[in-house]
Write an enzyme that holds these catalytic residues in place. Structure first.
Site, PDB file in Angstrom:
ATOM      1  N   LYS A 187       0.840  -1.210   0.000  1.00 35.88           N
ATOM      2  CA  LYS A 187       0.000   0.000   0.000  1.00 35.88           C
ATOM      3  C   LYS A 187       0.874   1.259   0.000  1.00 35.88           C
ATOM      4  O   LYS A 187       0.597   2.220  -0.724  1.00 35.88           O
ATOM      5  CB  LYS A 187      -0.937  -0.019   1.215  1.00 35.88           C
ATOM      6  CG  LYS A 187      -2.031  -1.072   1.069  1.00 35.88           C
ATOM      7  CD  LYS A 187      -2.773  -1.371   2.375  1.00 35.88           C
ATOM      8  CE  LYS A 187      -3.723  -2.547   2.153  1.00 35.88           C
ATOM      9  NZ  LYS A 187      -4.386  -3.026   3.366  1.00 35.88           N
ATOM     10  N   GLN A 241      -4.469  -1.495   9.623  1.00 34.88           N
ATOM     11  CA  GLN A 241      -4.331  -2.822   9.012  1.00 34.88           C
ATOM     12  C   GLN A 241      -4.922  -3.875   9.948  1.00 34.88           C
ATOM     13  O   GLN A 241      -4.550  -3.960  11.116  1.00 34.88           O
ATOM     14  CB  GLN A 241      -2.849  -3.116   8.722  1.00 34.88           C
ATOM     15  CG  GLN A 241      -2.605  -4.424   8.012  1.00 34.88           C
ATOM     16  CD  GLN A 241      -3.175  -4.458   6.587  1.00 34.88           C
ATOM     17  OE1 GLN A 241      -3.170  -3.463   5.871  1.00 34.88           O
ATOM     18  NE2 GLN A 241      -3.700  -5.603   6.188  1.00 34.88           N
ATOM     19  N   ASP A 249     -10.926   3.048   3.962  1.00 36.51           N
ATOM     20  CA  ASP A 249     -11.296   1.640   3.828  1.00 36.51           C
ATOM     21  C   ASP A 249     -12.816   1.484   3.788  1.00 36.51           C
ATOM     22  O   ASP A 249     -13.323   0.406   3.476  1.00 36.51           O
ATOM     23  CB  ASP A 249     -10.762   0.850   5.041  1.00 36.51           C
ATOM     24  CG  ASP A 249      -9.643  -0.091   4.654  1.00 36.51           C
ATOM     25  OD1 ASP A 249      -9.424  -0.283   3.447  1.00 36.51           O
ATOM     26  OD2 ASP A 249      -8.999  -0.653   5.564  1.00 36.51           O
TER      27      ASP A 249
END
Ligand code: NAP
Length: 288
Positions: free
Chosen positions: A54, A98, A121
């Site tokens: 990422k 994460q 997200d």
């Protein structure tokens, strides 16, 4: 094999190139680039690879990356304080925690602390609520990638019979909502669905996110249907999805491979969401 192979790598590369152009335009207008903060708690090897990917993708798109790696024994209060600082940091437009986090931490509770305007997200309950309401907001990355792949095939979603196998908050539910937003008629299936093959065979568009290797075989698929395989499994004979690619490709009209289908789309949409969040923050700043 009769099905057209949907090239997720190529579609993701196109989205990433569009984001990179958008970042240049944003910088020209605002004198700074959008920023994405990632938080990786501990040293889980798979998560290190994901977060590294990422951050690398951010750099390639011209987005500023802020890579936070608190130790595995960090407390809830410490991670909450870090999220609070990032919420207040104007250079940070997106925040990604994460998952999974170490067992002593409550991942969903920490995700809820992320400012909805920076929830790239799309996982906070505020973002999920806005999706259900059909209100503008940041949409989850993998489901957005599924819709982009469907659009790339040119399949008509309006009025189509769509079947989604899987009802998780991460994939199945948001995919179903996004398909409804596009005026598909959506049936959601799960582990208790009766006669799954028959329901799946009603689909013009079949999205599979069950987490079961090669669950969907040719007898689940209407000839000519478009099949999107979200599953990802590392087995002894290599990577595979939730769809038995070999048999289904004989029947489907178009199909995503694993790897190289949905997988590359997730990072592409993380970048797109970061740029969108930066634009929304810029618009808000101009109003105030
Ligand atoms: P999940 O949370 O385990 O949810 C699986 C869903 O599938 C559940 O709703 C479950 O039903 C349903 N299901 C399980 N077995 C089934 C069966 N035999 N028949 C019908 N439905 C069944 O999984 P997830 O997080 O949604 O992920 C799904 C897959 O996508 C996984 O392989 C994951 O690795 C992959 N994934 C890939 C990406 C990517 O970027 N490519 C991103 C996210 C996930 P119940 O609700 O009844 O239990």
């Amino acid at each position: 094999m009769s099905a057209r192979i949907i090239d997720g790598k190529a579609v993701a590369a196109r989205v990433r190139a569009e984001v990179a152009e958008g970042v240049k335009a944003f910088e020209a207008e605002h004198g700074r680039v959008p920023g994405l903060a990632t938080i990786l708690v501990g040293e889980d090897p798979a998560s290190q690879v994901y977060v590294g990917g990422k951050q690398k993708a951010c750099a390639e798109a011209g987005i500023a990356g802020f890579d936070h790696r608190p130790p595995g024994d960090a407390s809830h209060e410490q991670i909450a304080a870090l999220i609070g600082e990032l919420n207040d940091d104007a250079a940070v437009n997106g925040i990604l925690l994460q998952l999974p986090v170490p067992d002593h931490l409550d991942g969903p509770a920490l995700v809820e602390l992320i400012d909805p305007g920076k929830d790239v997200d799309g996982l906070t309950s505020r973002s999920a609520g806005r999706l259900i309401q059909g209100a503008p907001g940041l949409r989850p990355c993998t489901p957005s990638g599924v819709i982009e792949l469907l659009d790339d095939t040119g399949v008509e979603l309006e009025g189509a019979q769509a079947v989604v196998i899987g009802r998780s908050m991460l994939v199945g539910k948001p995919v179903a909502l996004l398909l409804q937003e596009r005026n598909a008629t959506v049936t959601m299936c799960h582990s208790r669905t009766r006669d799954l093959p028959a329901v799946a065979r009603s689909a013009d568009v079949l999205v599979v996110a069950a987490g079961v290797p090669r669950l969907v075989t040719a007898d689940y698929v209407k000839p000519g249907a478009t099949v999107i395989d979200v599953g990802m499994h590392r087995l002894e004979d290599g990577l595979c999805g939730d769809v038995d690619f070999g048999s289904v490709a004989e029947v489907a009209g178009a199909i995503t491979p694993v790897p190289g289908g949905v997988g590359p789309m997730t990072i592409a949409f993380l970048l797109r969401n970061t740029l969108a969040a930066a634009h929304a923050a810029g618009a808000l700043a101009r109003q105030n």
